[in-house]
Write an enzyme that holds these catalytic residues in place. Structure first.
Site, short mmCIF file in Angstrom:
data_model
loop_
_atom_site.label_atom_id
_atom_site.label_comp_id
_atom_site.label_asym_id
_atom_site.label_seq_id
_atom_site.Cartn_x
_atom_site.Cartn_y
_atom_site.Cartn_z
N ARG A 133 20.88 66.59 17.16
CA ARG A 133 21.82 66.68 16.05
C ARG A 133 21.36 65.71 14.96
O ARG A 133 20.95 64.57 15.26
CB ARG A 133 23.24 66.30 16.49
CG ARG A 133 23.97 67.41 17.23
CD ARG A 133 24.25 68.61 16.32
NE ARG A 133 24.88 69.72 17.00
CZ ARG A 133 24.23 70.73 17.59
NH1 ARG A 133 22.91 70.78 17.57
NH2 ARG A 133 24.91 71.71 18.14
N HIS A 147 17.40 74.49 11.78
CA HIS A 147 18.20 74.56 13.02
C HIS A 147 17.85 75.83 13.82
O HIS A 147 18.71 76.69 14.05
CB HIS A 147 19.70 74.52 12.70
CG HIS A 147 20.53 74.05 13.86
ND1 HIS A 147 21.69 73.34 13.71
CD2 HIS A 147 20.38 74.19 15.21
CE1 HIS A 147 22.22 73.08 14.90
NE2 HIS A 147 21.42 73.58 15.82
N GLU A 199 24.26 70.45 7.07
CA GLU A 199 23.44 71.66 7.17
C GLU A 199 24.04 72.76 6.30
O GLU A 199 25.24 73.04 6.44
CB GLU A 199 23.32 72.11 8.62
CG GLU A 199 22.53 71.10 9.44
CD GLU A 199 22.26 71.54 10.89
OE1 GLU A 199 22.70 72.64 11.27
OE2 GLU A 199 21.61 70.78 11.61
N1 NAD Z 1 18.43 72.43 17.82
C1 NAD Z 1 19.08 73.30 18.55
O1 NAD Z 1 19.18 74.46 18.21
C2 NAD Z 1 19.65 72.87 19.84
C3 NAD Z 1 19.68 73.74 20.94
C4 NAD Z 1 20.25 73.30 22.14
C5 NAD Z 1 20.78 72.04 22.22
N2 NAD Z 1 20.78 71.25 21.13
C6 NAD Z 1 21.32 69.91 21.18
O2 NAD Z 1 20.54 69.15 22.07
C7 NAD Z 1 21.33 68.15 22.67
C8 NAD Z 1 21.11 68.17 24.18
O3 NAD Z 1 21.50 69.41 24.72
P1 NAD Z 1 21.50 69.60 26.31
O4 NAD Z 1 21.77 71.03 26.56
O5 NAD Z 1 20.30 68.99 26.89
O6 NAD Z 1 22.76 68.75 26.68
P2 NAD Z 1 22.99 67.97 28.05
O7 NAD Z 1 24.43 67.65 28.07
O8 NAD Z 1 22.41 68.71 29.18
O9 NAD Z 1 22.17 66.63 27.86
C9 NAD Z 1 22.56 65.58 27.03
C10 NAD Z 1 22.13 64.30 27.70
O10 NAD Z 1 22.40 63.24 26.80
C11 NAD Z 1 22.82 62.15 27.57
N3 NAD Z 1 23.52 61.17 26.77
C12 NAD Z 1 24.84 61.16 26.44
N4 NAD Z 1 25.10 60.05 25.73
C13 NAD Z 1 23.94 59.37 25.62
C14 NAD Z 1 23.58 58.16 25.00
N5 NAD Z 1 24.49 57.42 24.37
N6 NAD Z 1 22.30 57.78 25.08
C15 NAD Z 1 21.39 58.51 25.73
N7 NAD Z 1 21.67 59.67 26.34
C16 NAD Z 1 22.93 60.09 26.28
C17 NAD Z 1 23.67 62.75 28.66
O11 NAD Z 1 23.75 61.88 29.77
C18 NAD Z 1 22.90 64.02 28.98
O12 NAD Z 1 22.01 63.81 30.06
C19 NAD Z 1 22.74 68.43 22.21
O13 NAD Z 1 23.03 67.63 21.11
C20 NAD Z 1 22.69 69.86 21.77
O14 NAD Z 1 23.69 70.13 20.85
C21 NAD Z 1 20.21 71.62 19.96
O1 3PG Z 2 23.94 73.08 20.25
C1 3PG Z 2 23.29 74.12 20.29
O2 3PG Z 2 23.42 74.97 21.18
C2 3PG Z 2 22.29 74.37 19.24
O3 3PG Z 2 22.35 73.44 18.25
C3 3PG Z 2 22.28 75.76 18.75
O4 3PG Z 2 23.14 75.93 17.67
P1 3PG Z 2 23.28 77.38 17.04
O5 3PG Z 2 24.11 78.16 17.97
O6 3PG Z 2 23.94 77.21 15.73
O7 3PG Z 2 21.90 77.94 16.93
#
Ligand code: NAD
Ligand code: 3PG
Length: 601
Positions: free
Chosen positions: A289, A337, A318
């Protein structure tokens, strides 16, 4: 604030002017239950479950506010009316939401408190088609009893692949070199990159995406360390990753890849101070994020040469503004994104979220509930009859309160042969809370908002365990609900400890009331109940029974519990139908009857 209600309305059997909604509440069976939702039986499958309220008759309406994969839309269409309206303004969303039972969004829609307020209680579930729920006001959802579910697994690989794509593209200047060639240039020495093999990658947030990134980076020959205070060490070890502290991670890293959620603890976790602790020339990837980086500080760190390059998929705002210094920076690679945007991930996410939303609207499993405790399905099937019992005991207990007393303190005692950590009482507590609050208010209570609603009303519910000896085949023997510091409309319901007390058990799968105050009773908790205290003398059962018979009110159960022969007795009568006011008056007029109360379940 005291939790109070007057109960004369229950004995009068009609709505009192001060409780205009009460008669319809009493006349309508609660349409929220574990075993059934409306007329539809619920068959728990796997995973976990939380419960939401759904309309009984009408097909629910689900607003899909951002593009969702076709497979998910097809699933939704089988169950609900679907309104796909994209790019709504906040005002348009608030207007539409009052007609919707479900809402599905991605990261581009802010589901604010105003959205929940505008829904006026109709919105039962928000489905986030993805992982991050930072665009949903969870506190407001909870306060409104609205379940929030997400799709936490289907885009993991896509996000990890995008992270690796950005990492490699950044290291080899792919985006810049591509733009340069397209501009007619051939700048081979300008775009000399750096190698990944042997370099240290710090994965910040070792969850689903972080660990998949780590696995892939290991395959590229990188040395991977991770910072995540909550990650299990054995998961890291299994991938060959060392879990280290925050400072150690950022100081050792040649590359930093961010994979933590945006929370108050992670907001701007990379800032001027933390950049200063990094190795000069560090490279940063962010597919988590935008808000986890102080973007202005990153520009300063880039300009100061601390950060050699950054590759960013996500931004605080965004889309970011066109003249954003960060986006325009020569050593920054950006994507809009796109982490979750593969055909496969979007198809998977659409199915994952559609199933969660449909399930939630049916009152079925919600394995991905974000703002409610999740109860494993096997626990739920064991607890199911006790859940019904819990709500009914709450309803009975609160209807016994009299004299405008404010209910402030309720104690629940669970008698069980199970070890304390082998009994999950959250669902039971929520249902008791529902039973206590709903008969005297217009608030709808469910597993999502039970604790919040109780707290808001100043209602303190404490729980106590009585450990029984013997084989704990079933999870519970009995539940007692005690309400302290109140008067009762039926003084015989006051226990030796001076509290209203009701106790229930499950017999042959059916909830039974087994104790009222100090009196042992036994009546199945179906229909309604009349409790009478009388002088113990012959003919009482006949007198009351014939009044009810003349009214065509079917008696389902009748028990008499007495202190001693010819002294006082408590008669408990279960009735299928509601006796008329006149019939209740006639029962009250029987000379040997000292007090009586009619209780609606
Ligand atoms: N760019 C995209 O399109 C996209 C896609 C999927 C996920 N994401 C983002 O990626 C991130 C991770 O997703 P995920 O599915 O792996 O989630 P997840 O919940 O499986 O993993 C997140 C991890 O972060 C850790 N965490 C929480 N607080 C923390 C801190 N203060 N310091 C360090 N680690 C900490 C948690 O313990 C957990 O292991 C989320 O922010 C999600 O929104 C973005
Ligand atoms: O948190 C997520 O799952 C990702 O950031 C994906 O976001 P989106 O659904 O807008 O692609």
């Amino acid at each position: 604030m005291a939790f109070s209600g007057s109960f004369h309305t229950f004995s009068a059997l009609t709505a009192s002017p001060s409780h205009p909604n009460l008669s319809s509440k009493l006349a309508t069976p609660p349409y929220f239950s574990v075993a059934t939702l409306g007329r539809r039986p619920i068959y728990p499958r796997q995973g976990c479950m939380v419960l939401v309220r759904a309309s009984i008759d009408a097909k629910p309406t689900v607003l899909v506010a951002e593009k969702l994969g076709e497979a998910g839309i097809a699933l939704l269409k089988d169950f609900a009316n679907i309104d796909c309206s994209y790019n709504l303004t906040p005002e348009e969303l608030c207007t539409k939401i009052s007609l919707c039972d479900g809402l599905i969004v991605r990261s581009g829609t802010k589901v604010t408190r105003e959205v929940f307020e505008s829904s006026a209680g109709r919105l039962k579930v928000v489905g986030r088609a993805g992982v991050g729920i930072d665009n949903v006001d969870l506190a407001a959802a909870t306060e409104h009893g609205c379940l929030v579910v997400n799709a936490p697994t289907a885009n993991t690989v896509a996000a990890a692949e995008h992270g690796i794509a950005l990492l490699t593209a950044m290291a080899r200047n792919i985006a810049q070199a591509d733009a340069s060639v397209k501009a007619g240039k051939w700048q081979r020495s300008k775009y000399v990159g750096v190698s990944l093999v042997g370099k240290t990658l710090a994965v910040m947030g070792f969850g689903k995406v972080g660990s998949e990134v780590a696995r892939r980076a290991k395959g590229l020959g990188m040395h991977v360390i991770a910072y995540d205070p909550y990650a299990p060490a054995d998961r890291a070890r299994a991938i060959g990753v060392d879990l280290v502290g925050f400072d150690e991670a950022i100081a050792a890293a040649d590359f930093i890849s961010l994979h933590m959620p945006l929370t108050p603890a992670t907001a701007k976790i990379l800032n001027d101070q933390t950049f200063a602790k990094m190795k000069k020339g560090v490279r940063i990837v962010n597919v988590a994020r935008g808000g986890v980086i102080d973007e202005e500080a990153l520009v300063r760190a880039l300009d100061a040469g601390i950060v050699a390059q950054a590759a960013l998929d996500v931004f605080t705002e965004e889309p970011p503004s066109k003249d954003s210094k960060l986006v325009q920076h020569e050593r920054v690679t950006v994507t809009p994104h796109l982490g979750a945007s593969t055909m496969e991930a979007q198809e998977g996410v659409s199915i994952e979220i559609a199933e969660a939303v449909v399930g939630a609207l049916r009152g079925e499993l919600a394995a991905t509930a974000v703002n409610a405790p999740m109860v494993p399905a096997e626990v739920l099937s064991e607890l199911k009859p006790f859940v019904v019992l819990a709500e009914k005991l709450g309803r009975l207990a609160v209807q016994l309160v009299g004299g405008g007393s404010g209910v402030k303190t309720v104690k629940v005692t669970y008698a069980s042969g199970r070890a304390p950590d082998d009994l999950d009482t959250r669902l039971l507590r929520a249902m008791i809370t529902k039973g206590l609050i709903e008969p005297i208010s217009d608030v709808f209570v469910n597993l999502v908002n039970a604790d919040f609603t109780a707290k808001q009303r100043g209602l303190i519910i404490t729980e106590e365990r009585v450990i029984l000896h013997g084989s704990p085949e079933r999870p519970l023997e009995s539940i007692q609900v005690h309400i302290a510091d109140v008067e009762s409309r039926f003084t015989s319901a006051i226990s030796e400890a001076g509290e209203i007390r009701v106790e229930g058990r499950i017999k042959d799968g059916i909830p039974h009331l087994t104790k009222v105050g100090p009196f042992e009773v036994d009546v199945s908790l179906e229909g309604s109940i009349i409790l009478c205290r009388q002088v113990d003398q012959p003919g009482m059962i006949g007198s009351v029974g014939s009044i009810l018979g003349e009214e065509n009110v079917n008696v389902s159960f009748m028990t008499v519990s007495r202190i001693a022969p010819t002294k006082q007795a408590v008669m408990t009568i279960g009735v299928d139908d509601q006796p008329s006011k006149e019939a209740l008056k006639r029962i009250g007029d029987i000379p040997a009857i000292e007090e009586f109360v009619f209780l609606k379940l």
